[in-house]
Design an enzyme around this catalytic site. Structure first.
Site, short mmCIF file in Angstrom:
data_model
loop_
_atom_site.label_atom_id
_atom_site.label_comp_id
_atom_site.label_asym_id
_atom_site.label_seq_id
_atom_site.Cartn_x
_atom_site.Cartn_y
_atom_site.Cartn_z
N THR A 28 -2.27 13.14 11.75
CA THR A 28 -3.41 12.35 11.27
C THR A 28 -4.72 13.10 11.43
OG1 THR A 28 -2.19 10.40 12.04
CG2 THR A 28 -4.48 10.06 11.39
N ASN A 45 -8.30 8.50 7.46
CA ASN A 45 -9.23 8.57 8.59
C ASN A 45 -9.84 9.96 8.71
OD1 ASN A 45 -9.01 5.84 10.18
ND2 ASN A 45 -6.92 6.38 9.59
N GLY A 65 0.84 -1.20 0.00
CA GLY A 65 0.00 0.00 0.00
C GLY A 65 0.87 1.24 0.00
N GLY A 108 3.64 0.94 3.01
CA GLY A 108 4.58 -0.15 2.79
C GLY A 108 5.48 0.07 1.60
N GLU A 123 -8.57 2.27 9.03
CA GLU A 123 -8.27 1.54 10.26
C GLU A 123 -9.08 2.06 11.45
OE1 GLU A 123 -6.73 -1.16 10.79
OE2 GLU A 123 -5.02 -1.41 9.45
N LYS A 137 -1.00 -0.04 12.08
CA LYS A 137 -1.56 0.70 13.22
C LYS A 137 -3.00 0.24 13.47
CE LYS A 137 1.41 4.70 12.33
NZ LYS A 137 1.51 6.15 12.10
N ASP A 184 1.68 11.99 16.16
CA ASP A 184 0.85 11.28 15.19
C ASP A 184 -0.58 11.80 15.19
OD1 ASP A 184 0.63 9.51 13.12
OD2 ASP A 184 0.79 7.69 14.33
N LYS A 190 -5.07 6.86 17.67
CA LYS A 190 -5.10 8.21 17.08
C LYS A 190 -5.99 8.25 15.84
CE LYS A 190 -2.22 6.95 13.65
NZ LYS A 190 -2.38 7.07 12.21
#
Length: 337
Positions: A253, A261, A11, A14, A286, A110, A249, A196
């Protein structure tokens, strides 16, 4: 020293970490279950579903066959969605037993496993026996793949109970734009990394509803407080939550369009249904699954997590977002600390 590193999961995160390790001079094999994606990476050196306008290193090789990707690996980096970690780790374990390899394990995923509430390092430890691996290290912190791709300054942490393993991971990844700190607090880093994403859903929803910076800052700050409460109930170091894996983070995020997210929360705030948001995103969000796991875990342990509970009610009980905000704001007054 050049290492043979297998990166599992192609992804956005990665593939960019694989490219970074390749640029750092290591022999990197990038694995994906998607044969078409592997062909694109190997022939055009692009990964257009996940990262736009980026060309990967010519020397980075992708594989659809897991055993081929693991051949000779001294280090394995897991960057697969949380729901896939146990299955992939189980398959890795079978190959390691067959080949007698004993690699170092790193993960940069995560989340918390649904049902078991296990952290990812716990899942890896369960699935891959000690005779087939060395120490497990967690790589986490404020790091969008898109920013790392353009060599923006990025700082993360490598957490392991084995200091030498954390130092090893630090040395693998460090370069002029990617700086790594070590941390012995695996529990705190993994809980902060997972939870988070819940707060990012919330800040995205506030943005979609038209709220401003005050509201988002309030949500991130109080969200971090409840993440810390849950983490310390497991023995995490409170300092971790004001470090890179915690406040760092949450900031990146919870404020950026690069965060899926945050984008998902934004769409929810604009009135879209959860199913429509999931279908539109096309990638794993996630925070949706993590909200359920964190809510159930907090109930189980008796930890007060009102923001997480409110987001759970919106996602799983159909509560209207403005009503959830109103209920949070009208709770009885209390001390900040």
């Amino acid at each position: 020293m050049v290492e043979k590193i297998a990166v599992l999961g192609a992804g956005s995160w990665g593939s960019i970490l694989a490219n970074l390790l390749d640029e750092n001079g290591h022999d990197v094999a990038l694995w994906s279950y998607n044969a078409d994606q592997v062909e694109e990476l190997n022939t055009r050196h692009t990964n257009t579903r996940y990262i736009q306008n980026f060309t990967y290193s010519d020397s980075l090789k992708a594989f659809a066959n897991l055993e081929e990707a693991l051949a000779g690996a001294t280090t394995i980096l897991f960057v697969v969605p949380t729901k896939a970690v146990r299955e992939v780790a189980g398959n890795v374990a079978k190959i390691l037993e067959k080949t007698q390899l004993k690699p170092t394990l790193i993960h940069a995923s995560k989340g918390i496993e649904q049902g078991t509430y296990k952290r990812i390092s716990e899942v890896l430890a369960e699935e891959i026996p000690t005779q087939s691996r060395r120490a497990i290290t967690v790589l986490s912190g404020p790091s969008h793949a898109e920013d790392v791709a353009r060599k923006d300054i990025t700082l993360v942490t490598a957490a392991s109970s084995d200091f030498l393993a954390a130092k090893h991971v630090q040395n693998l990844f460090m370069n002029h734009y990617f700086r790594v700190y070590t941390n012995p607090d695996v529990i705190g880093v993994e809980i902060a990394a997972a939870l988070k994403n819940i707060i990012a859903l919330g800040t995205g929803a506030l943005t979609g509803l038209g709220y401003g910076d005050n509201a988002k800052a309030a949500l991130m700050t109080r969200g971090l407080a409840e993440i810390s409460r849950l983490g310390t109930s497991f023995g995490a170091n409170p300092q971790t939550f004001v470090g890179l894996a915690g406040v760092g983070d949450i900031i990146v995020t919870g404020t950026s369009q690069n965060s899926r997210n945050f984008r998902a929360g934004n769409e929810l705030g604009q009135g879209q249904s959860l199913q429509d948001v999931v279908d539109h995103m096309g990638m794993v969000i996630e925070g949706v699954a993590t909200t359920k796991a964190a809510y159930e875990l907090a109930q189980q342990r008796g930890v007060d997590m009102p923001i997480t509970e409110a987001i759970y009610q919106v996602l799983y009980d159909g509560k209207e977002i403005r009503q959830a905000i109103s209920d949070l704001m009208q709770r009885e007054g209390r001390s900040e600390f």
